[in-house]
Design a protein around this motif. Structure first.
Motif, PDB file in Angstrom:
ATOM      1  N   ALA A 248       0.853  -1.189   0.000  1.00 22.76           N
ATOM      2  CA  ALA A 248       0.000   0.000   0.000  1.00 22.76           C
ATOM      3  C   ALA A 248       0.886   1.235   0.000  1.00 22.76           C
ATOM      4  CB  ALA A 248      -0.915   0.001   1.220  1.00 22.76           C
ATOM      5  N   PHE A 249       0.561   2.188  -0.845  1.00 21.96           N
ATOM      6  CA  PHE A 249       1.407   3.363  -1.044  1.00 21.96           C
ATOM      7  C   PHE A 249       0.815   4.592  -0.344  1.00 21.96           C
ATOM      8  CE2 PHE A 249       2.461   0.460  -4.369  1.00 21.96           C
ATOM      9  CZ  PHE A 249       3.793   0.677  -4.651  1.00 21.96           C
ATOM     10  N   LYS A 250       1.702   5.358   0.296  1.00 17.45           N
ATOM     11  CA  LYS A 250       1.293   6.606   0.924  1.00 17.45           C
ATOM     12  C   LYS A 250       1.246   7.698  -0.144  1.00 17.45           C
ATOM     13  CE  LYS A 250       2.366   9.755   4.776  1.00 17.45           C
ATOM     14  NZ  LYS A 250       3.233  10.008   5.943  1.00 17.45           N
ATOM     15  N   VAL A 251       0.176   7.660  -0.902  1.00 19.81           N
ATOM     16  CA  VAL A 251      -0.103   8.679  -1.914  1.00 19.81           C
ATOM     17  C   VAL A 251      -1.529   9.161  -1.695  1.00 19.81           C
ATOM     18  CG1 VAL A 251       1.516   7.738  -3.608  1.00 19.81           C
ATOM     19  CG2 VAL A 251      -0.856   6.940  -3.598  1.00 19.81           C
ATOM     20  N   GLU A 252      -1.831  10.331  -2.216  1.00 17.98           N
ATOM     21  CA  GLU A 252      -3.171  10.877  -2.031  1.00 17.98           C
ATOM     22  C   GLU A 252      -4.221   9.982  -2.670  1.00 17.98           C
ATOM     23  OE1 GLU A 252      -3.734  14.911  -3.129  1.00 17.98           O
ATOM     24  OE2 GLU A 252      -2.037  15.666  -1.966  1.00 17.98           O
ATOM     25  N   ILE A 253      -5.365   9.905  -2.037  1.00 13.01           N
ATOM     26  CA  ILE A 253      -6.482   9.146  -2.597  1.00 13.01           C
ATOM     27  C   ILE A 253      -7.146   9.989  -3.680  1.00 13.01           C
ATOM     28  CG2 ILE A 253      -8.691   8.032  -2.104  1.00 13.01           C
ATOM     29  CD1 ILE A 253      -7.723   7.618   0.767  1.00 13.01           C
ATOM     30  N   PRO A 254      -7.227   9.495  -4.919  1.00 16.19           N
ATOM     31  CA  PRO A 254      -7.864  10.268  -5.985  1.00 16.19           C
ATOM     32  C   PRO A 254      -9.322  10.601  -5.649  1.00 16.19           C
ATOM     33  CG  PRO A 254      -6.655   8.401  -6.894  1.00 16.19           C
ATOM     34  CD  PRO A 254      -6.692   8.213  -5.399  1.00 16.19           C
ATOM     35  N   GLU A 255      -9.843  11.625  -6.304  1.00 15.55           N
ATOM     36  CA  GLU A 255     -11.213  12.049  -6.027  1.00 15.55           C
ATOM     37  C   GLU A 255     -12.222  10.939  -6.285  1.00 15.55           C
ATOM     38  OE1 GLU A 255     -12.184  15.590  -8.123  1.00 15.55           O
ATOM     39  OE2 GLU A 255     -10.697  16.839  -7.075  1.00 15.55           O
ATOM     40  N   ASP A 256     -11.917  10.068  -7.253  1.00 15.61           N
ATOM     41  CA  ASP A 256     -12.867   8.999  -7.565  1.00 15.61           C
ATOM     42  C   ASP A 256     -12.560   7.707  -6.815  1.00 15.61           C
ATOM     43  OD1 ASP A 256     -10.541   8.425  -8.913  1.00 15.61           O
ATOM     44  OD2 ASP A 256     -11.507   7.875 -10.798  1.00 15.61           O
ATOM     45  N   GLY A 257     -11.700   7.781  -5.804  1.00 15.67           N
ATOM     46  CA  GLY A 257     -11.443   6.621  -4.968  1.00 15.67           C
ATOM     47  C   GLY A 257     -10.055   6.049  -5.145  1.00 15.67           C
ATOM     48  N   ALA A 258      -9.641   5.257  -4.183  1.00 16.18           N
ATOM     49  CA  ALA A 258      -8.308   4.648  -4.204  1.00 16.18           C
ATOM     50  C   ALA A 258      -8.167   3.664  -5.356  1.00 16.18           C
ATOM     51  CB  ALA A 258      -8.049   3.934  -2.882  1.00 16.18           C
ATOM     52  N   CYS A 259      -6.939   3.432  -5.770  1.00 16.28           N
ATOM     53  CA  CYS A 259      -6.634   2.499  -6.843  1.00 16.28           C
ATOM     54  C   CYS A 259      -6.167   1.179  -6.233  1.00 16.28           C
ATOM     55  CB  CYS A 259      -5.532   3.050  -7.748  1.00 16.28           C
ATOM     56  SG  CYS A 259      -5.931   4.647  -8.500  1.00 16.28           S
ATOM     57  N   ILE A 260      -6.826   0.098  -6.583  1.00 14.08           N
ATOM     58  CA  ILE A 260      -6.441  -1.232  -6.121  1.00 14.08           C
ATOM     59  C   ILE A 260      -6.130  -2.088  -7.346  1.00 14.08           C
ATOM     60  CG2 ILE A 260      -7.079  -3.267  -4.798  1.00 14.08           C
ATOM     61  CD1 ILE A 260      -9.011  -1.605  -3.215  1.00 14.08           C
ATOM     62  N   PHE A 261      -4.893  -2.549  -7.433  1.00 15.20           N
ATOM     63  CA  PHE A 261      -4.472  -3.381  -8.555  1.00 15.20           C
ATOM     64  C   PHE A 261      -4.493  -4.847  -8.129  1.00 15.20           C
ATOM     65  CE2 PHE A 261      -2.748   0.719  -9.667  1.00 15.20           C
ATOM     66  CZ  PHE A 261      -2.809   0.758 -11.055  1.00 15.20           C
ATOM     67  N   THR A 262      -5.280  -5.650  -8.824  1.00 18.68           N
ATOM     68  CA  THR A 262      -5.386  -7.075  -8.503  1.00 18.68           C
ATOM     69  C   THR A 262      -4.980  -7.955  -9.685  1.00 18.68           C
ATOM     70  OG1 THR A 262      -7.713  -7.193  -9.180  1.00 18.68           O
ATOM     71  CG2 THR A 262      -7.259  -6.620  -6.883  1.00 18.68           C
TER      72      THR A 262
END
Length: 322
Positions: A248-262
């Motif tokens: 998990a990366f300490k980057v800002e959460i985008p306005e449309d939600g966090a990015c989860i790569f699966t």
């Protein structure tokens, strides 16, 4: 005793008398050139996966390892950061700190490149990390956070977020449950200490990580690790636990939600050479492009007849876009 006191007592016992294969499936230590793992350290390999990903360990990062155990992964991280204090290992159980120190001294005897100064073991816990704000590149934990009750888990995740530099990474390996674990097992403190009854579901766990502020999550592995059978654990049906490795990366959460790569990809199959969604995603006809789950859902809904979305592989090693 509180459940945390029960866990501390339990791990004090297994620090003094190692139990091979305890609580989690015994994972084979990462094989690296010139790295020798002392036998006592192998016997105390209580993790359920790995948090050490070599491709992400360039430039000798500073690592904070929570719950040192027998010191195995602290040693592995030190392999990539060969300097004094590069790995800070935080451990609340005195017997476990003592065992890790002994094991690291053995490692120094067997590995000419390793000096015990590379790993600094500090007394502390996951909720009150003895480290200043924004000073480490990586926080790692293996088969520990699942022991925590949900609100304590959130506390630990926020503590990890606090000490990470911007862009830093939380690297975790932890059990998750394929269905919610019944209360009678959650309340069994001994089972919780053994990493058998505290696990959240994948969806619950990743949401807790996002709620702590992490804007991007990448799944490195997801695999079966233990079955709670119906008869032994008084369940209506068998319950499968899985081992989840993620970063998990300490980057800002985008306005449309966090990015989860699966491990999903989007593949354009239209008549044009390229498809551009005007939102930063350019798909070349017939070529799979790694995308996060959020983008996969958007692209799949945008042109369902022309864009194929592949299933999650539960293995993702970088690249792509969201």
């Amino acid at each position: 005793m509180t459940y945390l006191e029960t866990a501390a007592q339990f791990y004090s016992e297994v620090a003094q008398t190692p139990q091979v294969g305890l609580c989690c499936v015994q994972s084979t230590p990462l094989q690296l050139p010139g790295l020798k793992i002392p036998l006592p350290m192998q016997e105390m390999n209580y993790g359920c996966g790995t948090t050490v990903h070599p491709t992400e360990l360039s430039h000798q990062p500073t690592v904070l390892y929570i719950g040192v155990g027998g010191g195995l992964e602290a040693l592995q991280f030190a392999y990539f950061s060969r300097r004094p204090g590069a790995v800070i290992a935080v451990e609340p159980v005195a017997a476990m700190r003592e065992a890790a120190i002994r094991n690291l001294e053995l490692a120094a005897e067997e590995n000419p490149w390793f000096d015990t100064s590379f790993v600094e073991i500090r007394e502390g816990d996951a909720f009150n990390l003895p480290v200043a704000d924004a000073v480490v590149d990586i926080v790692a934990q293996n088969c520990l956070f699942n022991i925590f009750e949900p609100e304590d888990l959130t506390h630990a995740l926020r503590a990890a977020y606090r000490v990470l530099k911007p862009g830093g990474r939380l690297q975790m390996s932890d059990p998750i449950a394929t269905t919610s674990i019944p209360n009678h097992l959650q309340e069994d403190e001994r089972l919780r200490a053994m990493c058998l009854s505290g696990a959240l579901t994948y969806e619950e766990y990743t949401q807790r990580i996002i709620d702590a502020g992490f804007g991007q999550i990448e799944i490195r592995a997801r695999r079966p690790y233990r079955l709670l059978d119906a008869e032994t654990y008084n369940l209506e049906k068998h319950l499968l636990l899985e081992s989840l490795d993620l970063v998990a990366f300490k980057v800002e959460i985008p306005e449309d939600g966090a990015c989860i790569f699966t491990g999903k990809t989007a593949i354009y199959a239209g008549s044009d050479p390229f498809f551009d969604d005007s939102a930063g995603h350019l798909l070349q006809r017939g070529i799979p492009a790694a995308v996060c789950d959020k983008t996969a859902a958007k692209l799949g809904a945008l042109k369902p007849s022309e864009i194929m979305i592949t299933d999650s592989t539960w293995h993702y090693s970088g690249g792509g876009c969201c």
